[in-house]
Design an enzyme around this catalytic site. Structure first.
Site, mmCIF file in Angstrom:
data_model
loop_
_atom_site.group_PDB
_atom_site.id
_atom_site.type_symbol
_atom_site.label_atom_id
_atom_site.label_comp_id
_atom_site.label_asym_id
_atom_site.label_seq_id
_atom_site.Cartn_x
_atom_site.Cartn_y
_atom_site.Cartn_z
ATOM 1 C CD GLU A 47 -10.229 -20.998 110.321
ATOM 2 O OE1 GLU A 47 -10.726 -21.442 111.376
ATOM 3 O OE2 GLU A 47 -9.510 -21.665 109.581
ATOM 4 C CG ASP A 72 -12.519 -24.409 109.873
ATOM 5 O OD1 ASP A 72 -13.627 -23.844 109.919
ATOM 6 O OD2 ASP A 72 -11.785 -24.430 108.866
ATOM 7 C CG ASP A 90 -9.265 -27.775 111.046
ATOM 8 O OD1 ASP A 90 -9.095 -26.710 111.696
ATOM 9 O OD2 ASP A 90 -9.292 -27.804 109.810
ATOM 10 C CG ASP A 114 -4.718 -25.399 109.541
ATOM 11 O OD1 ASP A 114 -3.616 -25.552 110.120
ATOM 12 O OD2 ASP A 114 -4.906 -25.641 108.334
#
Ligand code: TSJ
Length: 642
Positions: free
Chosen positions: A430, A503, A505, A507
């Site tokens: 990403e 990541d 997290d 997102d």
């Protein structure tokens, strides 16, 4: 040694023990696998026998309980397994059911149907694979009982008590043998999904599932008056439907009982679930092809007759018509023949003929009676035809381009030098900045990096032409080398592992889900054959006295802190994204095959209808089911905010 006993021990008994021993020696041959899936198969085998009683009209309730200690009790209110002496075997029919392999044919005054199950196994197989099993039969005011240890009866069937003369039924309790099964703890949700499905397929049958293992008892009751019509509504529950009616066809032809229910939703995916004698057929077969033939022909005929399709226009393809269509096809057939590698495909040709003729006839009638629904379906199909045509052109164009440009690999791809796919892996990363670190960190020979910009297209909400026009998606398709859909060829796969690296997290989780959605819809074989992985970057870095620890979860962090000692000298760093790590850290924690953690993405064949739903729920338009799903799965998908 007692000679007397030995003479009683007849050839029949020896054969029986040999039969059950064969089951224990090769359990896989009888229940497919000894994994947790095989464990659950035991329950389905027993329940399916009770369902047969319900299909005969003799039973309308089945209770399944997971008891403390992971034993299972199944109770029905049918006629009770016959307890009388079976002349041929010279013992109670009940004992025969539990001790003779493939007890089929007629005995005890009635036909004992071998279940329509995938593996055609019955109660004796469950018995052979259980440490102990108890059966009670309630009939004419008496309770009959027998108990078995590893398949062998402790005593003859005997009367152990009395019951209300109006009570009748069969109760089985068993403990799966832990020396056979890899896992002996039942999963409530697995049983729940399958039993819900069974209830949809058997109108007027009430199935109660209870979990009594914990203080707090859990219970679900499944009872669907509408049968497979309600199954369609359930499958469409997180989607917008195009019309309120469920189209329903039913009938018997050449000994095949056919039921079909269908309804379009506004998505672009087809869901067609076929069942034979209540057993799902993941590979379809004659019943499914009969349906597809009928709907294609009938809709085209209607569209032509009503000038919705002009003379110079091409026929609608089956795929065009089934875009966004949810269909349940259920057939009941005396002697189902299963074909294919995994024996999951119906082969009986009379099922094709029966489904085709019943659906053609009744769908034609439905369209005539419901012209506005008919118009909606035709218009939706024509839209799909146009989009498919546009997509084909886009695809042809990109193919021609590829041919002109030679290799045609995407510009952003940093490919590996090793050309043997066996050794190679590709990281889908990403963001450009994380992509940069990954390119620096990687082992050039075997690791390729493909950075993608931002959130990738949600393929659940886009039509084919848009999907094929999307740069990130085109990049993935060309990098993998396999092609998609009908052109898909796994032997062309350029990497052994496809690793999604996002990541750690919210997102990141969303982006990973979008990528998995794309892979699941367009290249499901990649997932099924175990080529897709999720990278697992650390959440924390801990430094103390020049030593470094990485923690991949909160639990791990606290256990490291306990070990290292919690004081002012450690500075804990919380990673907010891959971009915060330098190349060396990224290599060490996430990419180094010797140290990293990868999670393999898998799909269970049998729960395919649920996977479908998971993606639609997470990626579709309706907010309520999504919230519900996320709440229910909060422990897996922590705070996935979409
Ligand atoms: F799998 C099993 F055998 F263990 C089992 C069978 C488990 C459970 C929970 C239920 C049953 C079962 C079998 N329920 N009901 C029956 N019915 C018969 O076996 C039956 C009863 C009467 C007659 C008859 O002709 O009178 C025929 C049959 C096959």
């Amino acid at each position: 040694m007692s000679t007397e006993k030995e003479s009683n021990y007849g050839a029949d008994q020896i054969q029986i023990l040999e039969g059950l021993e064969a089951v224990r020696k090769r359990p896989g041959m009888y229940i497919g696998t000894t994994s947790i899936r095989g464990l659950h198969h035991l329950v389905y085998e027993i329940v399916d026998n009770a369902v047969d009683e319900a299909l005969g009209g003799y039973c309308n309730e089945i209770k399944v309980t997971i008891n403390k200690g992971n034993t299972i009790t199944v109770l029905d209110n049918g006629r009770g397994i016959p307890v009388g002496i079976n002349q041929k075997a010279g013992k109670s029919a009940l004992e025969v059911v539990f001790t003779v392999l493939h007890a089929g044919g007629k005995f005890g005054g009635g036909g004992y149907k071998v279940s329509g199950g995938l593996h055609g196994v019955g109660a004796s197989v469950v018995n052979a694979l259980s440490t102990w099993l108890e059966v009670s039969v309630y009939n004419e005011g008496k309770v009959y009982y027998q108990r078995y240890n590893v398949g062998k009866p402790e005593e003859d069937v005997k009367i152990v008590g009395e019951c209300d003369p109006s009570t009748h039924g069969t109760k089985i309790t068993f403990l799966p043998d832990p020396s056979i099964f890899e896992e002996v703890v039942f999963e409530y949700d697995t049983l729940k999904t399958r039993l819900r499905e069974t209830a949809f397929l058997t109108k007027n049958l009430r199935i109660v599932l209870r979990d009594e293992r914990e203080e707090e008892i859990v219970e679900d009751i499944f009872h669907f008056e509408g049968g497979i019509k309600e199954f369609v509504t359930y499958q469409n529950r997180s989607k917008e439907v195009l019309y309120p009616e469920i189209i329903y066809c039913e009938g018997t032809r050449n000994g095949v009982y056919v039921e079909v229910a269908m309804q379009h939703n506004d998505s672009y995916n087809e869901t067609t679930l076929g069942f034979v004698n209540n057993i799902i057929t993941p590979e379809g077969g004659t019943h499914v092809s009969g349906f597809k033939n009928a709907i294609t022909k009938t809709i085209n005929d209607y569209a032509r007759a009503n000038k919705l399709l002009k003379e110079n226009e091409e026929n609608l393809s089956g795929e065009d018509i089934r875009e966004g269509l949810t269909t349940i096809i259920s057939v009941k057939i005396e002697d189902p023949q299963f074909e294919g590698q995994t024996k999951q495909k119906l082969g009986n040709s009379e099922a094709r003929v029966a489904v085709d003729s019943i659906v053609s006839e009744q769908l034609t009638y439905f369209l005539e009676q419901n012209p506005s629904v008919a118009k909606t379906i035709c218009e939706k199909s024509i839209m799909s035809q146009r989009a498919r045509e546009a997509a084909r052109k886009a695809r042809d164009l990109s193919r021609r381009k590829t041919a002109l440009e030679g290799m045609g690999l995407p510009g952003k791809l940093a490919d590996c030098s090793d050309k043997n796919p066996e050794n190679c892996e590709i990281f889908i990363v990403e963001g450009d900045s994380a992509g940069g670190s990954a390119k620096e960190a990687r082992s050039r020979a075997t690791q390729a990096i493909l950075p993608l910009r931002g959130k990738i297209l949600n393929v659940e909400k886009a039509r084919l032409d848009k999907i094929f026009g999307n740069a990130e998606i085109k990049a993935m398709i060309t990098a993998f080398g396999t092609g998609i859909h009908d052109d898909f060829d796994i032997s062309k796969l350029r990497y052994n592992k496809i690793i999604i690296m996002t990541d750690a997290d919210v997102d990141g989780a969303h982006i990973a889900t979008l990528m998995l959605t794309f892979l699941y819809r367009f290249m499901p074989e990649l997932i099924k054959t175990g080529h897709v992985y999720l990278a697992q970057p650390p959440l924390y870095k801990l430094e103390k006295n020049k030593k470094v620890w990485y923690a991949y979860s909160d639990e791990e962090l606290s256990s490291i802190l306990t070990e290292v000692g919690r004081d002012g000298n450690n500075k804990i760093q919380r990673y907010k994204g891959l971009g915060e790590m330098d190349a060396e850290q990224l290599w060490e924690t996430t990419m180094d095959p010797a140290k990293r953690i990868l999670r393999k993405v898998m799909i269970d064949d049998e729960s395919e209808s649920e996977v479908d739903l998971t993606f639609t729920t997470l990626m579709g338009d309706k907010v309520e089911p999504r919230r519900e799903f996320i709440e229910n799965n909060a422990k897996y998908v922590t705070n996935l905010d979409i």
